[in-house]
Design a protein around this motif. Structure first.
Motif, PDB file in Angstrom:
ATOM      1  N   ASP A  87      61.708  61.175  34.258  1.00  0.00           N
ATOM      2  CA  ASP A  87      61.781  61.905  35.535  1.00  0.00           C
ATOM      3  C   ASP A  87      61.758  60.605  36.027  1.00  0.00           C
ATOM      4  OD1 ASP A  87      62.380  64.463  34.059  1.00  0.00           O
ATOM      5  OD2 ASP A  87      60.785  65.018  34.430  1.00  0.00           O
ATOM      6  N   ASP A 179      76.209  63.582  38.672  1.00  0.00           N
ATOM      7  CA  ASP A 179      75.665  64.940  39.227  1.00  0.00           C
ATOM      8  C   ASP A 179      74.068  64.723  38.650  1.00  0.00           C
ATOM      9  OD1 ASP A 179      77.471  66.165  41.573  1.00  0.00           O
ATOM     10  OD2 ASP A 179      78.100  67.185  39.689  1.00  0.00           O
ATOM     11  N   LYS A 181      71.969  66.315  37.770  1.00  0.00           N
ATOM     12  CA  LYS A 181      71.010  67.622  37.294  1.00  0.00           C
ATOM     13  C   LYS A 181      72.300  67.644  35.797  1.00  0.00           C
ATOM     14  CE  LYS A 181      70.828  72.469  35.871  1.00  0.00           C
ATOM     15  NZ  LYS A 181      70.978  74.186  36.667  1.00  0.00           N
ATOM     16  N   ARG A 184      71.446  64.384  33.868  1.00  0.00           N
ATOM     17  CA  ARG A 184      70.167  64.835  33.129  1.00  0.00           C
ATOM     18  C   ARG A 184      69.939  65.155  31.629  1.00  0.00           C
ATOM     19  NH1 ARG A 184      64.597  64.825  36.081  1.00  0.00           N
ATOM     20  NH2 ARG A 184      65.907  64.391  37.338  1.00  0.00           N
ATOM     21  N   ALA A 185      71.215  66.201  31.404  1.00  0.00           N
ATOM     22  CA  ALA A 185      70.866  67.220  30.404  1.00  0.00           C
ATOM     23  C   ALA A 185      72.066  66.393  29.017  1.00  0.00           C
ATOM     24  CB  ALA A 185      71.322  68.719  31.218  1.00  0.00           C
ATOM     25  N   THR A 198      66.511  71.672  32.279  1.00  0.00           N
ATOM     26  CA  THR A 198      66.636  70.665  32.822  1.00  0.00           C
ATOM     27  C   THR A 198      67.233  70.609  34.420  1.00  0.00           C
ATOM     28  OG1 THR A 198      69.383  71.243  32.130  1.00  0.00           O
ATOM     29  CG2 THR A 198      68.178  69.866  30.961  1.00  0.00           C
ATOM     30  N   LYS A 199      66.762  71.807  35.205  1.00  0.00           N
ATOM     31  CA  LYS A 199      66.529  71.872  36.164  1.00  0.00           C
ATOM     32  C   LYS A 199      66.484  71.309  36.967  1.00  0.00           C
ATOM     33  CE  LYS A 199      65.258  75.367  39.884  1.00  0.00           C
ATOM     34  NZ  LYS A 199      64.134  76.200  40.658  1.00  0.00           N
ATOM     35  N   ASP A 200      66.847  70.304  37.985  1.00  0.00           N
ATOM     36  CA  ASP A 200      66.839  69.666  38.600  1.00  0.00           C
ATOM     37  C   ASP A 200      66.464  69.347  40.008  1.00  0.00           C
ATOM     38  OD1 ASP A 200      66.416  66.288  38.974  1.00  0.00           O
ATOM     39  OD2 ASP A 200      69.090  66.365  39.141  1.00  0.00           O
ATOM     40  N   SER A 203      68.868  67.602  42.047  1.00  0.00           N
ATOM     41  CA  SER A 203      70.577  68.120  42.381  1.00  0.00           C
ATOM     42  C   SER A 203      70.706  67.655  44.215  1.00  0.00           C
ATOM     43  CB  SER A 203      70.755  69.081  41.206  1.00  0.00           C
ATOM     44  OG  SER A 203      69.561  70.175  42.124  1.00  0.00           O
TER      45      SER A 203
END
Length: 206
Positions: A87, A179, A181, A184-185, A198-200, A203
Protein backbone atom coordinates in the motif's frame (compact mmCIF):
# COMPACT_ATOMS: atom_id res chain seq x y z
CA UNK A 1 40.38 15.45 -3.28
CA UNK A 2 37.29 16.94 -1.59
CA UNK A 3 35.37 19.51 -3.60
CA UNK A 4 35.70 23.10 -2.53
CA UNK A 5 32.62 24.99 -1.39
CA UNK A 6 32.87 27.17 -4.49
CA UNK A 7 33.04 24.15 -6.78
CA UNK A 8 30.02 22.58 -5.10
CA UNK A 9 28.02 25.82 -5.31
CA UNK A 10 28.75 26.19 -9.03
CA UNK A 11 28.06 22.51 -9.67
CA UNK A 12 24.69 22.71 -7.97
CA UNK A 13 23.84 25.99 -9.74
CA UNK A 14 24.48 24.40 -13.14
CA UNK A 15 22.21 21.47 -12.27
CA UNK A 16 19.50 23.78 -10.97
CA UNK A 17 19.47 25.89 -14.13
CA UNK A 18 19.73 22.85 -16.39
CA UNK A 19 16.70 21.28 -14.71
CA UNK A 20 14.72 24.50 -15.07
CA UNK A 21 15.51 24.62 -18.79
CA UNK A 22 14.77 20.92 -19.30
CA UNK A 23 11.34 21.48 -17.74
CA UNK A 24 10.70 24.62 -19.77
CA UNK A 25 12.06 23.60 -23.17
CA UNK A 26 12.88 19.92 -23.06
CA UNK A 27 16.26 18.22 -22.90
CA UNK A 28 17.01 18.09 -26.63
CA UNK A 29 16.06 21.73 -27.15
CA UNK A 30 18.34 22.96 -24.35
CA UNK A 31 21.96 23.83 -25.16
CA UNK A 32 24.96 23.96 -22.87
CA UNK A 33 25.33 27.64 -23.71
CA UNK A 34 21.77 28.32 -22.49
CA UNK A 35 22.51 26.49 -19.23
CA UNK A 36 25.62 28.54 -18.56
CA UNK A 37 23.96 31.80 -19.55
CA UNK A 38 21.08 31.08 -17.19
CA UNK A 39 23.64 30.37 -14.44
CA UNK A 40 25.61 33.54 -15.23
CA UNK A 41 28.72 31.56 -16.13
CA UNK A 42 31.04 31.14 -19.10
CA UNK A 43 30.60 28.03 -21.25
CA UNK A 44 34.02 26.82 -20.16
CA UNK A 45 32.76 26.58 -16.59
CA UNK A 46 30.33 23.85 -17.64
CA UNK A 47 33.11 21.58 -18.87
CA UNK A 48 34.98 21.87 -15.59
CA UNK A 49 31.99 20.13 -14.01
CA UNK A 50 30.48 17.93 -16.72
CA UNK A 51 32.03 16.41 -19.85
CA UNK A 52 28.79 16.72 -21.82
CA UNK A 53 25.09 17.53 -21.54
CA UNK A 54 24.22 13.86 -21.02
CA UNK A 55 26.24 13.78 -17.81
CA UNK A 56 24.43 16.69 -16.20
CA UNK A 57 21.14 14.94 -17.01
CA UNK A 58 22.46 11.71 -15.45
CA UNK A 59 23.17 13.51 -12.17
CA UNK A 60 19.81 15.28 -12.15
CA UNK A 61 17.68 12.20 -12.87
CA UNK A 62 19.82 9.89 -10.75
CA UNK A 63 19.46 12.13 -7.69
CA UNK A 64 15.76 12.76 -8.29
CA UNK A 65 14.69 9.13 -8.79
CA UNK A 66 17.02 7.71 -6.13
CA UNK A 67 15.68 10.22 -3.60
CA UNK A 68 12.17 9.00 -4.34
CA UNK A 69 13.15 5.37 -3.74
CA UNK A 70 15.04 6.26 -0.56
CA UNK A 71 12.14 8.25 0.88
CA UNK A 72 9.67 5.52 -0.10
CA UNK A 73 11.67 2.90 1.80
CA UNK A 74 11.90 5.18 4.81
CA UNK A 75 8.12 5.57 4.88
CA UNK A 76 7.74 1.81 4.39
CA UNK A 77 9.59 1.17 7.65
CA UNK A 78 6.21 1.66 9.35
CA UNK A 79 4.64 -1.24 7.44
CA UNK A 80 3.71 -4.16 9.66
CA UNK A 81 3.02 -6.68 6.92
CA UNK A 82 3.27 -7.26 3.17
CA UNK A 83 -0.11 -5.70 2.41
CA UNK A 84 0.76 -2.49 4.27
CA UNK A 85 4.13 -2.44 2.55
CA UNK A 86 2.52 -2.71 -0.90
CA UNK A 87 0.00 0.00 0.00
CA UNK A 88 2.81 2.39 0.86
CA UNK A 89 4.68 1.55 -2.36
CA UNK A 90 1.59 2.23 -4.45
CA UNK A 91 0.81 5.48 -2.65
CA UNK A 92 4.34 6.72 -3.24
CA UNK A 93 4.16 5.61 -6.88
CA UNK A 94 1.04 7.74 -7.26
CA UNK A 95 2.94 10.79 -6.03
CA UNK A 96 5.95 10.02 -8.23
CA UNK A 97 3.77 9.48 -11.31
CA UNK A 98 1.98 12.81 -10.73
CA UNK A 99 5.17 14.82 -10.25
CA UNK A 100 5.76 17.10 -13.27
CA UNK A 101 9.50 16.36 -13.11
CA UNK A 102 8.77 12.67 -13.71
CA UNK A 103 6.56 13.45 -16.69
CA UNK A 104 9.12 15.86 -18.16
CA UNK A 105 12.28 13.82 -17.69
CA UNK A 106 11.39 10.13 -17.83
CA UNK A 107 11.18 9.96 -21.62
CA UNK A 108 14.64 11.55 -21.85
CA UNK A 109 16.00 9.01 -19.40
CA UNK A 110 14.53 6.18 -21.50
CA UNK A 111 15.80 7.69 -24.76
CA UNK A 112 19.36 8.15 -23.49
CA UNK A 113 19.45 4.57 -22.22
CA UNK A 114 17.99 3.03 -25.40
CA UNK A 115 20.33 5.03 -27.65
CA UNK A 116 23.34 4.04 -25.48
CA UNK A 117 24.27 7.67 -24.86
CA UNK A 118 24.38 6.86 -21.16
CA UNK A 119 24.69 3.50 -19.48
CA UNK A 120 24.66 4.05 -15.74
CA UNK A 121 22.56 5.72 -13.08
CA UNK A 122 24.51 4.58 -10.00
CA UNK A 123 22.30 5.91 -7.21
CA UNK A 124 19.16 4.51 -8.83
CA UNK A 125 20.85 1.13 -9.21
CA UNK A 126 21.88 1.08 -5.55
CA UNK A 127 18.50 2.09 -4.15
CA UNK A 128 16.58 -0.13 -6.55
CA UNK A 129 18.53 -3.09 -5.21
CA UNK A 130 17.64 -2.11 -1.64
CA UNK A 131 14.01 -1.74 -2.71
CA UNK A 132 13.95 -5.28 -4.14
CA UNK A 133 15.69 -6.74 -1.11
CA UNK A 134 13.20 -5.16 1.26
CA UNK A 135 10.32 -6.36 -0.89
CA UNK A 136 11.82 -9.85 -0.91
CA UNK A 137 12.07 -9.81 2.89
CA UNK A 138 8.38 -8.94 3.23
CA UNK A 139 7.42 -11.62 0.70
CA UNK A 140 9.41 -14.30 2.52
CA UNK A 141 8.00 -13.20 5.85
CA UNK A 142 4.47 -13.48 4.45
CA UNK A 143 5.08 -16.84 2.72
CA UNK A 144 7.95 -18.63 4.50
CA UNK A 145 7.50 -21.74 2.36
CA UNK A 146 8.93 -19.92 -0.65
CA UNK A 147 12.55 -20.62 -1.55
CA UNK A 148 14.91 -17.67 -1.67
CA UNK A 149 14.94 -17.91 -5.47
CA UNK A 150 11.14 -17.86 -5.67
CA UNK A 151 10.86 -14.91 -3.28
CA UNK A 152 13.55 -12.98 -5.14
CA UNK A 153 11.86 -13.62 -8.49
CA UNK A 154 8.50 -12.44 -7.16
CA UNK A 155 10.15 -9.33 -5.73
CA UNK A 156 11.73 -8.59 -9.11
CA UNK A 157 8.43 -9.08 -10.95
CA UNK A 158 6.54 -6.86 -8.52
CA UNK A 159 9.26 -4.22 -8.78
CA UNK A 160 8.93 -4.21 -12.58
CA UNK A 161 5.15 -3.90 -12.35
CA UNK A 162 5.40 -1.05 -9.85
CA UNK A 163 7.95 0.74 -12.03
CA UNK A 164 5.60 0.47 -14.98
CA UNK A 165 2.74 1.74 -12.82
CA UNK A 166 4.80 4.72 -11.65
CA UNK A 167 5.83 5.65 -15.20
CA UNK A 168 2.41 5.18 -16.81
CA UNK A 169 1.92 8.90 -17.44
CA UNK A 170 5.46 9.59 -18.56
CA UNK A 171 6.24 6.64 -20.85
CA UNK A 172 5.18 7.99 -24.22
CA UNK A 173 6.28 4.89 -26.13
CA UNK A 174 4.54 2.19 -24.10
CA UNK A 175 1.47 4.26 -23.18
CA UNK A 176 0.51 1.87 -20.39
CA UNK A 177 -2.85 2.50 -18.78
CA UNK A 178 -3.75 1.14 -15.37
CA UNK A 179 -6.69 1.31 -13.04
CA UNK A 180 -5.52 1.23 -9.46
CA UNK A 181 -8.05 -1.24 -8.09
CA UNK A 182 -7.45 -4.11 -10.57
CA UNK A 183 -3.72 -3.42 -10.50
CA UNK A 184 -3.72 -3.80 -6.72
CA UNK A 185 -5.81 -6.98 -7.01
CA UNK A 186 -3.26 -8.47 -9.42
CA UNK A 187 -0.41 -7.73 -7.01
CA UNK A 188 -2.37 -9.28 -4.16
CA UNK A 189 -3.07 -12.39 -6.22
CA UNK A 190 0.54 -12.71 -7.31
CA UNK A 191 1.69 -12.53 -3.69
CA UNK A 192 -1.11 -14.70 -2.26
CA UNK A 193 -2.89 -11.79 -0.63
CA UNK A 194 -6.23 -12.67 -2.28
CA UNK A 195 -8.09 -12.75 1.03
CA UNK A 196 -7.51 -9.05 1.65
CA UNK A 197 -10.14 -6.51 0.66
CA UNK A 198 -8.98 -4.91 -2.58
CA UNK A 199 -11.09 -1.79 -2.22
CA UNK A 200 -8.70 0.90 -3.35
CA UNK A 201 -8.58 4.28 -1.60
CA UNK A 202 -6.66 5.68 -4.58
CA UNK A 203 -9.06 4.51 -7.30
CA UNK A 204 -11.04 7.74 -7.29
CA UNK A 205 -7.86 9.66 -8.08
CA UNK A 206 -6.82 7.48 -11.02
Amino acid sequence: MPRSARFTTTHDLLKKQALALFLEKGYEQTSIQEITERAGLAVGSFYRHFPCKEEIFVEIWDEYAAKNIRETLKKAEAAGDLKSFLDILMQENELFADDPVTAALYSTHASLISSHRVDNFPAIAEWSMRYRRQLQEYIQRHDPDLSESEARTRANVVHCLLNSYAMRYADRLQRFTYDAKPFRAILYSLLKLEDYDTKDPLSSAV
